[in-house]
Motif scaffolding. Structure first.
Motif, PDB file in Angstrom:
ATOM      1  N   LYS A   4       0.868  -1.291   0.005  1.00 57.73           N
ATOM      2  CA  LYS A   4      -0.003   0.024  -0.314  1.00 57.73           C
ATOM      3  C   LYS A   4       1.172   1.581   0.213  1.00 57.73           C
ATOM      4  N   ALA A   5       0.876   1.953   0.427  1.00 56.61           N
ATOM      5  CA  ALA A   5       0.968   3.498  -0.605  1.00 56.61           C
ATOM      6  C   ALA A   5       1.444   3.683   1.362  1.00 56.61           C
ATOM      7  N   PRO A   6       2.842   4.684   1.042  1.00 55.86           N
ATOM      8  CA  PRO A   6       2.872   5.202   2.286  1.00 55.86           C
ATOM      9  C   PRO A   6       2.375   5.739   3.546  1.00 55.86           C
ATOM     10  N   GLU A   7       1.874   6.055   4.497  1.00 52.96           N
ATOM     11  CA  GLU A   7       1.208   7.254   4.867  1.00 52.96           C
ATOM     12  C   GLU A   7       2.103   7.996   5.100  1.00 52.96           C
ATOM     13  N   HIS A   8       3.296   8.196   5.508  1.00 47.90           N
ATOM     14  CA  HIS A   8       4.210   9.618   5.687  1.00 47.90           C
ATOM     15  C   HIS A   8       4.722  10.190   4.739  1.00 47.90           C
ATOM     16  N   GLN A   9       4.528   9.936   3.740  1.00 46.40           N
ATOM     17  CA  GLN A   9       6.034  10.515   2.421  1.00 46.40           C
ATOM     18  C   GLN A   9       5.630  11.901   2.758  1.00 46.40           C
ATOM     19  N   VAL A  10       6.987  12.426   3.050  1.00 45.70           N
ATOM     20  CA  VAL A  10       6.957  14.142   2.915  1.00 45.70           C
ATOM     21  C   VAL A  10       7.617  14.640   1.411  1.00 45.70           C
ATOM     22  N   ALA A  11       8.321  14.149   0.623  1.00 41.38           N
ATOM     23  CA  ALA A  11       8.419  14.486   0.270  1.00 41.38           C
ATOM     24  C   ALA A  11       9.530  14.069  -1.169  1.00 41.38           C
ATOM     25  N   GLY A  12       9.924  14.165  -2.731  1.00 44.17           N
ATOM     26  CA  GLY A  12      10.180  13.143  -2.941  1.00 44.17           C
ATOM     27  C   GLY A  12       8.247  12.618  -3.752  1.00 44.17           C
ATOM     28  N   HIS A  13       9.070  12.000  -5.108  1.00 36.23           N
ATOM     29  CA  HIS A  13       7.949  11.325  -5.981  1.00 36.23           C
ATOM     30  C   HIS A  13       6.887  10.933  -4.618  1.00 36.23           C
ATOM     31  N   ILE A  14       5.465  11.167  -5.554  1.00 33.08           N
ATOM     32  CA  ILE A  14       4.212  10.547  -4.454  1.00 33.08           C
ATOM     33  C   ILE A  14       3.289   9.907  -6.135  1.00 33.08           C
ATOM     34  N   ALA A  15       2.696   8.773  -6.217  1.00 30.83           N
ATOM     35  CA  ALA A  15       1.993   8.799  -7.181  1.00 30.83           C
ATOM     36  C   ALA A  15       1.371   8.909  -7.686  1.00 30.83           C
ATOM     37  N   LYS A  16       1.051   9.021  -8.710  1.00 27.46           N
ATOM     38  CA  LYS A  16       0.088  10.739  -9.045  1.00 27.46           C
ATOM     39  C   LYS A  16       0.006  10.572 -11.253  1.00 27.46           C
ATOM     40  N   ASP A  17      -1.192  10.854 -11.340  1.00 27.14           N
ATOM     41  CA  ASP A  17      -1.662  10.782 -12.790  1.00 27.14           C
ATOM     42  C   ASP A  17      -1.097   9.463 -13.809  1.00 27.14           C
ATOM     43  N   GLY A  18      -0.835   8.204 -12.929  1.00 26.81           N
ATOM     44  CA  GLY A  18      -0.900   6.780 -13.616  1.00 26.81           C
ATOM     45  C   GLY A  18       0.700   6.339 -12.885  1.00 26.81           C
ATOM     46  N   LYS A  19       1.611   6.919 -13.078  1.00 20.15           N
ATOM     47  CA  LYS A  19       2.869   7.036 -12.640  1.00 20.15           C
ATOM     48  C   LYS A  19       3.387   6.521 -11.333  1.00 20.15           C
ATOM     49  N   PRO A  20       3.795   4.893 -10.921  1.00 18.42           N
ATOM     50  CA  PRO A  20       4.138   4.512  -9.885  1.00 18.42           C
ATOM     51  C   PRO A  20       4.641   5.556  -8.527  1.00 18.42           C
ATOM     52  N   GLY A  21       4.008   5.512  -7.369  1.00 16.06           N
ATOM     53  CA  GLY A  21       4.432   6.060  -6.517  1.00 16.06           C
ATOM     54  C   GLY A  21       5.257   4.757  -5.728  1.00 16.06           C
ATOM     55  N   PRO A  22       5.697   5.101  -4.305  1.00 20.26           N
ATOM     56  CA  PRO A  22       6.573   4.065  -3.613  1.00 20.26           C
ATOM     57  C   PRO A  22       5.614   3.590  -2.877  1.00 20.26           C
ATOM     58  N   LEU A  23       5.651   2.612  -2.527  1.00 15.04           N
ATOM     59  CA  LEU A  23       4.815   0.953  -1.588  1.00 15.04           C
ATOM     60  C   LEU A  23       5.180   0.437  -0.363  1.00 15.04           C
ATOM     61  N   VAL A  24       4.603   0.764   0.385  1.00 14.77           N
ATOM     62  CA  VAL A  24       5.349  -0.147   1.617  1.00 14.77           C
ATOM     63  C   VAL A  24       4.664  -1.872   1.769  1.00 14.77           C
ATOM     64  N   ASP A  25       5.305  -3.007   2.529  1.00 13.25           N
ATOM     65  CA  ASP A  25       4.375  -3.816   2.636  1.00 13.25           C
ATOM     66  C   ASP A  25       4.256  -3.870   4.669  1.00 13.25           C
TER      67      ASP A  25
END
Lengths: 287, 318
Positions: A4-25
């Protein structure tokens, strides 16, 4: 495996416009998609070099995310993600701040276009004036009992005084959304000072940077994290577990016998800001 | 004031007037020669630097005035700065008449044959709020030299060549074209006794431990400066240089008890672009200084290693 998407991403790339963002397990791992052009490759190369580099002292490894290799997209051989330690896995209510370190984010080997883009950003932010800039943060607001994150655009416009104020706010208990109130720096000593505090960790990193000629950490950030849960429980912030980590290695280059003077200068400046806050927790004491 | 003092005063004034000459040991910056405007020295150990047009000269004078009386500067740091004696109207070197000059202690006075090197410290020589033109000029030079890559660049140097019993001066164009290896080589050459003119000779670093090392050597002084730069937020020393000076001759006069020490000195010079620190440390200068310190340390370490190898070879050969 549940991703799932991480809860506390503060900077860098996020999942947007169909482009993948980071995930955590749920096993404490962080999956970072490899960025296009050569940046993803460079970051993988760095992690691979770093994890097996015997010249890196053991006590310095703790400042870097643990690397778990790469992972291919289903049905292909191509590496699509870098698998790293999830730095926030052990935190239940983390306050997080990303600070891009260095007097400049560009480097001579980059393309002219990239250099100009970086220069514009650097001169417009505290990178040139202070040697670092705050890229993003998320704090737990104790009054509102919720997380607060500023608009990235606002952060870019911070000047030196704004950066100072933000570093105080990061360790304050009074409401973030209340712009008028002066930050109380209530957690400054639990987070910034002490033998396990942020300042101690930064000083350890500084010593290493004064002699290491292995890597130049262009455009890298320092991530600061601490736990709010223990503060809420009234443990006087004993278990704030403040942590410093270096992140984002898409532009790291070989040191070639020269120290990373760019990162080091910025780090020393950042250290001085933290020190100032510890020395005068009451903002009005500053001249 | 009685007449004796005023006679003496006139004599000093006229002596100063007569004895002003072009300094012998300038390695960088403007040089007074061929009718050009440049600094002058007298025989009382004073250095006269013409206040340049635009506002740079005034700016430098303002810095010296502020610095000299700034109580927040620790005592032990003052030794790294030239002593300031105000400004004085002096006959300019280019014959343009009396111009205001900064009066400083000549940092090389008292040395018979000093070897001198000027190193501009910082990974950038420009700073916020300069004109677009100045910024472009600076960044171009910074990128062409080792400023961006190393955090410092060698501006110029001269060494006393023992074989020739004369000074050898590094060619300016070559110096500005140095890459990291060139800078490293120059720093080694600076403390070597073999001929600097022969570019095929590996510098022997004969004076490295005495000049760079030791408790009063260049490294010790640089480390003291570094400590101060880690916390001082008084000034940002944009485009400033560190001058390294030492007496070559004395080291070679070995065996004499009265042989003077090399008296290696570090001085900060050129304050035309200094600004207020405004609560922020001079991270630009500090980063470059740390990089420079590492270069000096590396030379000392390689010299130590070499000495150890020699010793062990000698021992094994017995």
């Amino acid at each position: 495996m549940q991703l799932k998407a991480p809860e506390h991403q503060v900077a860098g790339h996020i999942a947007k416009d169909g482009k993948p963002g980071p995930l955590v397990d749920d096993k404490g791992r962080f999956f970072k998609p490899l960025q296009g052009d050569s940046r993803g490759e460079i970051e993988v190369k760095f992690y691979e070099s770093f994890s097996s580099n015997t010249e890196v002292p053991e006590h310095i490894r703790r400042y870097f995310p643990v690397y778990h290799g790469t992972q291919a997209v289903e049905g292909s051989d191509e590496a699509a993600m870098i698998v790293l330690e999830n730095l926030l896995a052990d935190y239940s209510k983390p306050s997080v701040m990303d600070v891009k370190m260095g007097t400049r984010t560009w480097y001579p080997e980059a393309s002219e276009e990239y250099i100009q883009k970086c220069l514009r950003k650097d001169t417009g932010t505290t990178t040139v004036s202070a040697g670092f800039r705050i890229s993003g943060f998320e704090v737990y607001d104790h009054k509102e009992s919720s997380f607060w994150k500023p608009e990235r655009k606002l952060l870019r416009r911070l000047d030196v005084d704004g950066a100072r104020l933000t570093l105080r706010k990061f360790v304050s208990s009074n409401s973030f959304s209340d712009i008028g109130s002066k930050p109380d720096s209530a957690f400054a000593s639990s987070v910034y000072s002490g033998s396990h505090g942020i300042l101690t960790q930064l000083l350890e990193l500084k010593t290493w940077f004064e002699s290491q000629t292995l890597y130049h950490f262009n455009s890298c950030s320092i991530l600061m994290v601490y736990e709010n849960e223990s503060i809420l429980k009234g443990n006087d912030g004993d278990d704030a577990r403040p942590k410093v980590k270096l992140v984002d290695f898409a532009h790291v280059l070989d040191g070639n016998g020269v120290i990373d003077h760019n990162f080091l200068g910025g780090l020393c400046s950042f250290i001085n800001f933290i020190r100032d806050i510890l020395q005068s927790p009451d903002e009005s004491a500053e001249s | 004031m009685n007449s004796r003092n005023s006679d003496r005063r006139d004599c000093i004034y006229s002596c100063t007037k007569k004895m002003l000459k072009v300094p012998e040991h300038q390695v960088a910056g403007h040089i007074a020669s061929d009718g050009k405007l440049g600094p002058l020295v007298d025989d009382q150990g004073r250095f006269f630097k013409p206040l340049q047009g635009d506002s740079r000269g005034e700016h430098e004078a303002k810095f010296y005035e502020s610095f000299t009386s700034n109580k927040k500067v620790p005592d032990h740091i003052h030794r790294y700065f030239p002593v300031y004696h105000g400004t004085q109207l002096v006959e300019a070197s280019d014959g343009s008449g009396k111009l205001p000059h900064l009066v400083l202690d000549d940092v090389v006075s008292g040395y018979a044959n000093p070897s001198v090197m000027d190193v501009k410290i910082g990974s950038r020589t420009w700073y916020p709020d300069v004109s677009e033109e100045y910024f472009k000029k600076c960044i171009k030079k910074d990128r062409q030299t080792t400023t961006v890559s190393l955090g410092f660049r060698v501006s110029g140097f001269k060494i006393f060549d023992h074989q020739e019993s004369s000074f050898w001066r590094a060619e300016k164009k070559l110096v500005l074209g140095y890459n990291a290896d060139g800078a490293r080589l120059a720093l080694r050459k600076f403390v070597s006794s073999n001929s600097p003119a022969d570019s095929n000779l590996t510098p022997n670093c004969a004076f490295a431990s005495e000049v760079y090392g030791g408790c009063n050597g260049i490294l010790a002084q640089l480390l003291e400066l570094k400590d101060w730069f880690e916390t001082q937020t008084l000034y940002h020393f944009n485009s400033c240089s560190i001058l390294m000076i030492y007496e070559n001759e004395s080291i070679l006069m070995k065996g004499g008890d009265d042989a003077p020490a090399p008296r290696a000195q570090v001085k900060l010079v050129d304050f035309a672009h200094v600004l207020d620190g405004n609560g922020v440390i001079d991270h630009n200068f500090l980063g470059g200084l740390c990089s420079f310190i590492k270069f000096i340390k590396d030379i000392l370490q390689s010299v130590e290693k070499h000495d150890e190898t020699d010793t062990s070879l000698l021992e094994n050969g017995r």
